[in-house]
Design a protein around this motif. Structure first.
Motif, PDB file in Angstrom:
ATOM      1  N   ILE A   1       0.931  -1.642  -0.027  1.00  0.00           N
ATOM      2  CA  ILE A   1      -0.278   0.127   0.250  1.00  0.00           C
ATOM      3  C   ILE A   1       0.935   1.014   0.004  1.00  0.00           C
ATOM      4  CG2 ILE A   1      -1.558   0.855   1.111  1.00  0.00           C
ATOM      5  CD1 ILE A   1      -2.706  -1.559   2.391  1.00  0.00           C
ATOM      6  N   GLY A   2       0.659   2.377  -0.842  1.00  0.00           N
ATOM      7  CA  GLY A   2       1.667   3.458  -0.766  1.00  0.00           C
ATOM      8  C   GLY A   2       2.872   2.792  -1.527  1.00  0.00           C
ATOM      9  N   ASP A   3       3.801   3.718  -1.900  1.00  0.00           N
ATOM     10  CA  ASP A   3       5.034   3.305  -2.735  1.00  0.00           C
ATOM     11  C   ASP A   3       5.869   3.356  -2.141  1.00  0.00           C
ATOM     12  OD1 ASP A   3       5.298   5.710  -1.250  1.00  0.00           O
ATOM     13  OD2 ASP A   3       5.310   7.346  -3.152  1.00  0.00           O
ATOM     14  N   SER A   4       6.376   2.193  -0.831  1.00  0.00           N
ATOM     15  CA  SER A   4       7.016   1.504  -1.251  1.00  0.00           C
ATOM     16  C   SER A   4       7.700   0.618  -1.932  1.00  0.00           C
ATOM     17  CB  SER A   4       7.319   0.885   0.405  1.00  0.00           C
ATOM     18  OG  SER A   4       7.068   2.290   1.577  1.00  0.00           O
ATOM     19  N   PRO A   5       8.642   0.731  -2.420  1.00  0.00           N
ATOM     20  CA  PRO A   5       9.568  -0.210  -3.260  1.00  0.00           C
ATOM     21  C   PRO A   5       9.332  -2.117  -2.317  1.00  0.00           C
ATOM     22  CG  PRO A   5      11.112   0.482  -3.302  1.00  0.00           C
ATOM     23  CD  PRO A   5       9.959   1.245  -2.949  1.00  0.00           C
ATOM     24  N   LEU A   6       9.448  -3.220  -3.592  1.00  0.00           N
ATOM     25  CA  LEU A   6       8.992  -4.431  -3.087  1.00  0.00           C
ATOM     26  C   LEU A   6      10.030  -4.471  -4.408  1.00  0.00           C
ATOM     27  CD1 LEU A   6       8.951  -7.308  -2.025  1.00  0.00           C
ATOM     28  CD2 LEU A   6       7.188  -7.661  -3.042  1.00  0.00           C
ATOM     29  N   LEU A   7      11.838  -5.296  -4.258  1.00  0.00           N
ATOM     30  CA  LEU A   7      12.242  -5.536  -4.966  1.00  0.00           C
ATOM     31  C   LEU A   7      13.020  -6.504  -5.021  1.00  0.00           C
ATOM     32  CD1 LEU A   7      14.616  -1.999  -4.543  1.00  0.00           C
ATOM     33  CD2 LEU A   7      12.717  -2.359  -6.720  1.00  0.00           C
ATOM     34  N   LEU A   8      13.134  -7.361  -6.583  1.00  0.00           N
ATOM     35  CA  LEU A   8      13.849  -8.748  -6.402  1.00  0.00           C
ATOM     36  C   LEU A   8      15.136  -8.651  -6.571  1.00  0.00           C
ATOM     37  CD1 LEU A   8      13.989 -12.047  -6.230  1.00  0.00           C
ATOM     38  CD2 LEU A   8      12.903 -11.571  -9.009  1.00  0.00           C
ATOM     39  N   PHE A   9      15.901  -9.044  -6.127  1.00  0.00           N
ATOM     40  CA  PHE A   9      18.077  -9.210  -6.579  1.00  0.00           C
ATOM     41  C   PHE A   9      18.340 -10.921  -7.471  1.00  0.00           C
ATOM     42  CE2 PHE A   9      22.114  -8.859  -6.323  1.00  0.00           C
ATOM     43  CZ  PHE A   9      23.167  -9.092  -6.789  1.00  0.00           C
ATOM     44  N   ARG A  10      17.825 -10.564  -8.822  1.00  0.00           N
ATOM     45  CA  ARG A  10      17.950 -11.947  -8.952  1.00  0.00           C
ATOM     46  C   ARG A  10      19.220 -11.709 -10.608  1.00  0.00           C
ATOM     47  NH1 ARG A  10      13.195 -15.563 -10.257  1.00  0.00           N
ATOM     48  NH2 ARG A  10      13.062 -16.073  -8.270  1.00  0.00           N
ATOM     49  N   ASP A  11      20.033 -12.846 -10.374  1.00  0.00           N
ATOM     50  CA  ASP A  11      20.838 -12.784 -11.823  1.00  0.00           C
ATOM     51  C   ASP A  11      21.739 -11.094 -11.880  1.00  0.00           C
ATOM     52  OD1 ASP A  11      20.380 -15.211 -11.769  1.00  0.00           O
ATOM     53  OD2 ASP A  11      18.015 -14.792 -13.161  1.00  0.00           O
ATOM     54  N   GLY A  12      21.980 -11.006 -10.655  1.00  0.00           N
ATOM     55  CA  GLY A  12      22.894  -9.884 -10.771  1.00  0.00           C
ATOM     56  C   GLY A  12      22.284  -8.434 -10.740  1.00  0.00           C
ATOM     57  N   ALA A  13      20.800  -8.305 -10.545  1.00  0.00           N
ATOM     58  CA  ALA A  13      19.737  -7.609 -11.242  1.00  0.00           C
ATOM     59  C   ALA A  13      18.756  -6.847 -10.537  1.00  0.00           C
ATOM     60  CB  ALA A  13      19.269  -7.491 -13.064  1.00  0.00           C
ATOM     61  N   LEU A  14      18.320  -5.878 -10.153  1.00  0.00           N
ATOM     62  CA  LEU A  14      17.355  -4.937  -9.416  1.00  0.00           C
ATOM     63  C   LEU A  14      15.755  -4.610 -10.339  1.00  0.00           C
ATOM     64  CD1 LEU A  14      18.121  -2.861  -6.731  1.00  0.00           C
ATOM     65  CD2 LEU A  14      17.506  -5.796  -6.013  1.00  0.00           C
ATOM     66  N   ARG A  15      14.890  -5.728  -9.566  1.00  0.00           N
ATOM     67  CA  ARG A  15      13.221  -5.567 -10.214  1.00  0.00           C
ATOM     68  C   ARG A  15      12.424  -5.434  -9.344  1.00  0.00           C
ATOM     69  NH1 ARG A  15       9.234  -9.172 -12.674  1.00  0.00           N
ATOM     70  NH2 ARG A  15      10.460 -11.293 -11.366  1.00  0.00           N
ATOM     71  N   GLN A  16      11.876  -4.155  -9.949  1.00  0.00           N
ATOM     72  CA  GLN A  16      10.321  -4.161  -8.605  1.00  0.00           C
ATOM     73  C   GLN A  16       9.320  -4.945  -9.090  1.00  0.00           C
ATOM     74  OE1 GLN A  16       9.411   0.174  -8.173  1.00  0.00           O
ATOM     75  NE2 GLN A  16       7.701  -0.478  -6.972  1.00  0.00           N
ATOM     76  N   LEU A  17       8.766  -5.587  -7.930  1.00  0.00           N
ATOM     77  CA  LEU A  17       7.934  -6.306  -8.218  1.00  0.00           C
ATOM     78  C   LEU A  17       6.414  -5.698  -7.777  1.00  0.00           C
ATOM     79  CD1 LEU A  17       9.069  -8.964  -6.295  1.00  0.00           C
ATOM     80  CD2 LEU A  17       9.406  -9.486  -8.445  1.00  0.00           C
ATOM     81  N   ASN A  18       6.497  -4.995  -6.815  1.00  0.00           N
ATOM     82  CA  ASN A  18       4.828  -3.512  -6.936  1.00  0.00           C
ATOM     83  C   ASN A  18       5.153  -2.679  -7.982  1.00  0.00           C
ATOM     84  OD1 ASN A  18       6.906  -3.181  -5.760  1.00  0.00           O
ATOM     85  ND2 ASN A  18       5.150  -2.961  -4.059  1.00  0.00           N
ATOM     86  N   LYS A  19       3.745  -1.752  -7.642  1.00  0.00           N
ATOM     87  CA  LYS A  19       3.437  -0.846  -8.243  1.00  0.00           C
ATOM     88  C   LYS A  19       3.173   0.034  -7.472  1.00  0.00           C
ATOM     89  CE  LYS A  19       1.958  -3.244 -12.289  1.00  0.00           C
ATOM     90  NZ  LYS A  19       0.961  -2.974 -13.686  1.00  0.00           N
ATOM     91  N   ASP A  20       4.079   1.399  -7.677  1.00  0.00           N
ATOM     92  CA  ASP A  20       3.632   2.467  -6.689  1.00  0.00           C
ATOM     93  C   ASP A  20       1.464   2.216  -6.993  1.00  0.00           C
ATOM     94  OD1 ASP A  20       6.287   2.275  -5.908  1.00  0.00           O
ATOM     95  OD2 ASP A  20       6.571   4.160  -7.768  1.00  0.00           O
ATOM     96  N   HIS A  21       1.322   2.820  -5.912  1.00  0.00           N
ATOM     97  CA  HIS A  21      -0.079   3.464  -5.898  1.00  0.00           C
ATOM     98  C   HIS A  21      -0.559   5.044  -5.232  1.00  0.00           C
ATOM     99  CE1 HIS A  21      -0.388  -0.942  -3.671  1.00  0.00           C
ATOM    100  NE2 HIS A  21      -0.821  -1.039  -4.917  1.00  0.00           N
TER     101      HIS A  21
END
Length: 89
Positions: free
Chosen positions: A69-89
């Protein structure tokens, strides 16, 4: 934060044993945290209108459950790269 943590901690064993529904538990957690923020605003008029973000995660085995809820990012670190899993609200 303490409201959310306490909510999950109280249900930790039930989650581990698969007795309760994790998405439903995360929804209940959000509602409890929201009520706590509202109560704080009632008790302290200087905080009227304040908001908060919430990011709660539960990892069970190889599954990740989250509530965002809100704009706190959930990041996945895999294969040397970060990817945001959630979307900002």
């Amino acid at each position: 934060m303490s409201e959310a943590f306490a909510h999950l901690k109280m249900k930790e064993m039930l989650i581990e044993e698969g007795i309760i529904d994790i998405p439903e538990t995360l929804q209940e957690l959000a509602e409890a945290a929201n009520k706590r923020v509202a109560r704080h605003m009632e008790e302290d008029q200087e905080t009227h209108g304040m908001g908060s973000t919430l990011l709660a995660t539960v990892i069970k085995g190889n599954e990740l459950f989250w509530l965002s809820i809100g704009d706190s990012p959930l990041l996945l670190f895999r294969d040397g790269a970060l990817r945001q899993l959630n979307k900002d609200h």
